[in-house]
Design a protein around this motif. Structure first.
Motif, PDB file in Angstrom:
ATOM      1  N   MET A 270       0.912  -1.232  -0.056  1.00 14.79           N
ATOM      2  CA  MET A 270       0.075   0.027  -0.125  1.00 14.79           C
ATOM      3  C   MET A 270       0.837   1.345   0.037  1.00 14.79           C
ATOM      4  N   ASN A 271       0.686   2.037  -0.953  1.00 14.03           N
ATOM      5  CA  ASN A 271       1.282   3.395  -0.916  1.00 14.03           C
ATOM      6  C   ASN A 271       0.701   4.211   0.260  1.00 14.03           C
ATOM      7  N   ARG A 272       1.549   5.274   0.425  1.00 14.20           N
ATOM      8  CA  ARG A 272       1.236   6.307   1.208  1.00 14.20           C
ATOM      9  C   ARG A 272       0.063   7.052   0.607  1.00 14.20           C
ATOM     10  N   LEU A 273      -1.016   7.360   1.675  1.00 15.56           N
ATOM     11  CA  LEU A 273      -2.326   8.084   1.202  1.00 15.56           C
ATOM     12  C   LEU A 273      -1.957   9.581   1.277  1.00 15.56           C
ATOM     13  N   THR A 274      -2.621  10.260   0.231  1.00 13.28           N
ATOM     14  CA  THR A 274      -2.479  11.661   0.217  1.00 13.28           C
ATOM     15  C   THR A 274      -3.490  12.201   1.254  1.00 13.28           C
ATOM     16  N   ASP A 275      -3.519  13.566   1.471  1.00  8.86           N
ATOM     17  CA  ASP A 275      -4.351  14.021   2.506  1.00  8.86           C
ATOM     18  C   ASP A 275      -5.912  13.750   1.959  1.00  8.86           C
ATOM     19  N   SER A 276      -6.246  14.035   0.639  1.00 10.61           N
ATOM     20  CA  SER A 276      -7.520  13.810   0.055  1.00 10.61           C
ATOM     21  C   SER A 276      -8.001  12.474   0.351  1.00 10.61           C
ATOM     22  N   GLU A 277      -7.018  11.308   0.102  1.00 10.26           N
ATOM     23  CA  GLU A 277      -7.358   9.851   0.290  1.00 10.26           C
ATOM     24  C   GLU A 277      -7.827   9.740   1.646  1.00 10.26           C
ATOM     25  N   TRP A 278      -7.003  10.303   2.493  1.00 11.71           N
ATOM     26  CA  TRP A 278      -7.354  10.206   4.145  1.00 11.71           C
ATOM     27  C   TRP A 278      -8.794  10.652   4.324  1.00 11.71           C
ATOM     28  N   LYS A 279      -9.217  11.739   3.600  1.00 11.16           N
ATOM     29  CA  LYS A 279     -10.502  12.403   3.805  1.00 11.16           C
ATOM     30  C   LYS A 279     -11.575  11.333   3.434  1.00 11.16           C
ATOM     31  N   VAL A 280     -11.365  10.636   2.150  1.00  7.93           N
ATOM     32  CA  VAL A 280     -12.303   9.581   1.828  1.00  7.93           C
ATOM     33  C   VAL A 280     -12.276   8.477   2.588  1.00  7.93           C
ATOM     34  N   MET A 281     -11.210   7.972   3.005  1.00  5.99           N
ATOM     35  CA  MET A 281     -11.047   6.967   3.724  1.00  5.99           C
ATOM     36  C   MET A 281     -11.734   6.954   5.197  1.00  5.99           C
ATOM     37  N   GLU A 282     -11.541   8.198   5.980  1.00  2.00           N
ATOM     38  CA  GLU A 282     -12.224   8.527   7.016  1.00  2.00           C
ATOM     39  C   GLU A 282     -13.762   8.282   6.807  1.00  2.00           C
ATOM     40  N   ALA A 283     -14.443   8.865   5.887  1.00  2.00           N
ATOM     41  CA  ALA A 283     -15.964   8.888   5.471  1.00  2.00           C
ATOM     42  C   ALA A 283     -16.326   7.424   5.297  1.00  2.00           C
ATOM     43  N   LEU A 284     -15.386   6.684   4.533  1.00  2.00           N
ATOM     44  CA  LEU A 284     -15.646   5.225   4.500  1.00  2.00           C
ATOM     45  C   LEU A 284     -15.678   4.585   5.587  1.00  2.00           C
ATOM     46  N   TRP A 285     -14.641   4.613   6.619  1.00  2.00           N
ATOM     47  CA  TRP A 285     -14.593   4.241   7.822  1.00  2.00           C
ATOM     48  C   TRP A 285     -15.691   4.376   9.014  1.00  2.00           C
ATOM     49  N   SER A 286     -16.333   5.519   8.568  1.00  5.52           N
ATOM     50  CA  SER A 286     -17.449   5.977   9.339  1.00  5.52           C
ATOM     51  C   SER A 286     -18.930   5.402   9.052  1.00  5.52           C
ATOM     52  N   GLY A 287     -18.941   4.618   7.932  1.00  8.35           N
ATOM     53  CA  GLY A 287     -20.273   4.270   7.537  1.00  8.35           C
ATOM     54  C   GLY A 287     -19.991   2.770   6.617  1.00  8.35           C
ATOM     55  N   GLU A 288     -20.776   1.790   6.889  1.00  6.10           N
ATOM     56  CA  GLU A 288     -20.774   0.660   6.249  1.00  6.10           C
ATOM     57  C   GLU A 288     -21.156   0.746   4.750  1.00  6.10           C
ATOM     58  N   GLY A 289     -20.397   0.620   3.689  1.00  6.02           N
ATOM     59  CA  GLY A 289     -20.853   0.460   2.388  1.00  6.02           C
ATOM     60  C   GLY A 289     -21.582   1.677   1.760  1.00  6.02           C
ATOM     61  N   ARG A 290     -20.953   2.772   1.398  1.00  6.19           N
ATOM     62  CA  ARG A 290     -21.398   3.939   0.940  1.00  6.19           C
ATOM     63  C   ARG A 290     -21.813   4.422  -0.482  1.00  6.19           C
ATOM     64  N   THR A 291     -22.549   4.875  -0.923  1.00  2.00           N
ATOM     65  CA  THR A 291     -22.958   5.294  -2.250  1.00  2.00           C
ATOM     66  C   THR A 291     -22.111   6.511  -2.739  1.00  2.00           C
ATOM     67  N   LEU A 292     -21.863   6.762  -3.753  1.00  4.08           N
ATOM     68  CA  LEU A 292     -21.172   7.972  -4.379  1.00  4.08           C
ATOM     69  C   LEU A 292     -21.938   9.165  -3.844  1.00  4.08           C
ATOM     70  N   GLY A 293     -23.301   9.139  -3.876  1.00  3.03           N
ATOM     71  CA  GLY A 293     -24.108  10.249  -3.177  1.00  3.03           C
ATOM     72  C   GLY A 293     -23.977  10.489  -1.752  1.00  3.03           C
ATOM     73  N   SER A 294     -23.810   9.524  -1.050  1.00  2.00           N
ATOM     74  CA  SER A 294     -23.643   9.264   0.342  1.00  2.00           C
ATOM     75  C   SER A 294     -22.187  10.101   1.065  1.00  2.00           C
ATOM     76  N   LEU A 295     -21.270   9.576   0.114  1.00  2.00           N
ATOM     77  CA  LEU A 295     -20.033  10.156   0.307  1.00  2.00           C
ATOM     78  C   LEU A 295     -19.795  11.406  -0.053  1.00  2.00           C
ATOM     79  N   LEU A 296     -20.440  11.896  -1.079  1.00  2.00           N
ATOM     80  CA  LEU A 296     -20.463  13.405  -1.488  1.00  2.00           C
ATOM     81  C   LEU A 296     -21.114  14.182  -0.545  1.00  2.00           C
TER      82      LEU A 296
END
Length: 119
Positions: A1-27
């Motif tokens: 696994m490569n180092r995560l960018t700041d933007s990737e961390w934000k996406v991962m944080e949102a994914l860790w906070s919910g179980e299976g999210r749609t694009l709309g839910s993440l947005l």
């Protein structure tokens, strides 16, 4: 696994906070902080899926984190240690202490951990 960018961390944080999210839910979760458009977020998710950080299944697509927070944090720590301190963990810890980056409580905890490890 490569180092995560700041933007990737934000996406991962949102994914860790919910179980299976749609694009709309993440947005909806990310837009107030990031201002990203649907296209921008989709681009990040596509890249992160290619990096095997994220999985996408079903219709509509549900995105999930493919790596745990701890796995990502461990990789970030290892990357920092190697890049900046050439693997010298003691120098990293000493830098945090010298820079005043640790509270008294954190220093006590560090002492306790080191004593337990008999370092």
């Amino acid at each position: 696994m490569n180092r995560l960018t700041d933007s990737e961390w934000k996406v991962m944080e949102a994914l860790w906070s919910g179980e299976g999210r749609t694009l709309g839910s993440l947005l909806e979760a990310l837009a107030p902080e990031t201002g990203w458009s649907r296209t921008t977020l989709h681009t990040y998710l596509t890249r992160m899926t290619a990096k095997e950080l994220v999985t996408a299944e079903g219709s509509p697509r549900r995105y999930r984190a493919a790596a745990t927070r701890e796995e990502c944090a461990r990789r970030q720590r290892q990357d920092l240690l190697e890049r900046v301190y050439r693997g010298a963990a003691g120098q990293l810890v000493a830098a945090f202490v010298a820079d005043g980056g640790l509270t008294a409580q954190e220093r006590d905890e560090l002492r306790r951990l080191l004593d337990e490890m008999e370092v």
